[in-house]
Design a protein around this motif. Structure first.
Motif, short mmCIF file in Angstrom:
data_model
loop_
_atom_site.label_atom_id
_atom_site.label_comp_id
_atom_site.label_asym_id
_atom_site.label_seq_id
_atom_site.Cartn_x
_atom_site.Cartn_y
_atom_site.Cartn_z
N THR A 22 0.86 -1.18 0.00
CA THR A 22 0.00 0.00 0.00
C THR A 22 0.90 1.23 0.00
O THR A 22 2.12 1.13 0.23
CB THR A 22 -0.90 0.04 1.25
OG1 THR A 22 -0.07 0.20 2.41
CG2 THR A 22 -1.76 -1.20 1.37
N LYS A 23 0.32 2.40 -0.21
CA LYS A 23 1.12 3.63 -0.18
C LYS A 23 1.78 3.80 1.18
O LYS A 23 2.97 4.12 1.27
CB LYS A 23 0.24 4.84 -0.49
CG LYS A 23 1.02 6.15 -0.53
CD LYS A 23 0.13 7.30 -0.96
CE LYS A 23 0.81 8.60 -1.19
NZ LYS A 23 2.01 8.95 -0.65
N GLU A 24 1.04 3.54 2.25
CA GLU A 24 1.58 3.69 3.60
C GLU A 24 2.72 2.71 3.84
O GLU A 24 3.74 3.06 4.43
CB GLU A 24 0.47 3.48 4.65
CG GLU A 24 -0.60 4.56 4.65
CD GLU A 24 -1.63 4.40 3.53
OE1 GLU A 24 -1.81 3.28 2.98
OE2 GLU A 24 -2.25 5.41 3.17
N GLU A 25 2.55 1.46 3.39
CA GLU A 25 3.61 0.46 3.57
C GLU A 25 4.86 0.84 2.77
O GLU A 25 5.98 0.67 3.25
CB GLU A 25 3.11 -0.92 3.14
CG GLU A 25 2.09 -1.52 4.07
CD GLU A 25 1.48 -2.81 3.53
OE1 GLU A 25 1.04 -3.63 4.36
OE2 GLU A 25 1.45 -3.01 2.30
N SER A 26 4.65 1.36 1.56
CA SER A 26 5.80 1.74 0.75
C SER A 26 6.56 2.90 1.39
O SER A 26 7.79 2.97 1.31
CB SER A 26 5.38 2.08 -0.69
OG SER A 26 4.54 3.19 -0.71
N GLU A 27 5.84 3.79 2.07
CA GLU A 27 6.49 4.89 2.78
C GLU A 27 7.30 4.38 3.97
O GLU A 27 8.38 4.90 4.26
CB GLU A 27 5.44 5.91 3.24
CG GLU A 27 4.84 6.69 2.08
CD GLU A 27 3.63 7.52 2.47
OE1 GLU A 27 3.07 7.34 3.58
OE2 GLU A 27 3.22 8.35 1.63
N VAL A 28 6.81 3.34 4.63
CA VAL A 28 7.55 2.76 5.76
C VAL A 28 8.82 2.07 5.24
O VAL A 28 9.90 2.24 5.79
CB VAL A 28 6.68 1.75 6.55
CG1 VAL A 28 7.51 0.98 7.56
CG2 VAL A 28 5.53 2.47 7.24
N VAL A 29 8.69 1.30 4.17
CA VAL A 29 9.82 0.54 3.63
C VAL A 29 10.87 1.46 3.02
O VAL A 29 12.07 1.32 3.28
CB VAL A 29 9.35 -0.49 2.58
CG1 VAL A 29 10.53 -1.11 1.86
CG2 VAL A 29 8.52 -1.57 3.25
#
Length: 122
Positions: A22-29
């Motif tokens: 997700t966009k949020e997960e990609s920002e975390v990674v």
């Protein structure tokens, strides 16, 4: 974190392949690197507004260890690997995992089978 992953396997699952996030997960990674990874075509936006991250290696991997392992926002796929519940009583097991390939996960998988789960391997 299991020491097998970074000492013996060298975190292979985090060095090759891709993740759908997700966009949020990609920002975390990817953190601050997200925009530059999009420009470099390492991260691509998918038709369903998710992101596909080409892992070579994962931006969160440092010395074969996940730098976001304890982050509660870490992607679901990272938390669950190498075992994914696909539907009621059907579990997908990834053969990309050296732990699985060497049979070291067998006792846990055998227990799941006894509980009525069907195991599918990629």
């Amino acid at each position: 974190m299991n020491t097998f992953c970074f000492e013996e396997c060298k975190s292979y699952c985090c060095r090759k392949g891709y993740l759908v996030l997700t966009k949020e997960e990609s920002e975390v990674v990817a953190g601050e690197k997200l925009e530059s990874l999009i420009v470099k075509d390492v991260v691509k936006k998918t038709d369903d507004d998710n992101y596909s991250l080409h892992i070579n290696p994962c931006p969160s991997l440092k010395d074969n260890k996940c730098s976001i392992h304890k982050d509660p926002k870490r992607p679901t796929v990272c938390r669950e690997f190498p075992i994914f519940l696909w539907s009621n009583k059907v579990i997908h097991v990834s053969n990309r995992c050296l732990f699985v390939k060497q049979g070291l996960l067998y006792p846990y998988l055998a227990e799941l089978k006894l509980k009525g789960y069907k195991l599918e391997y990629e």
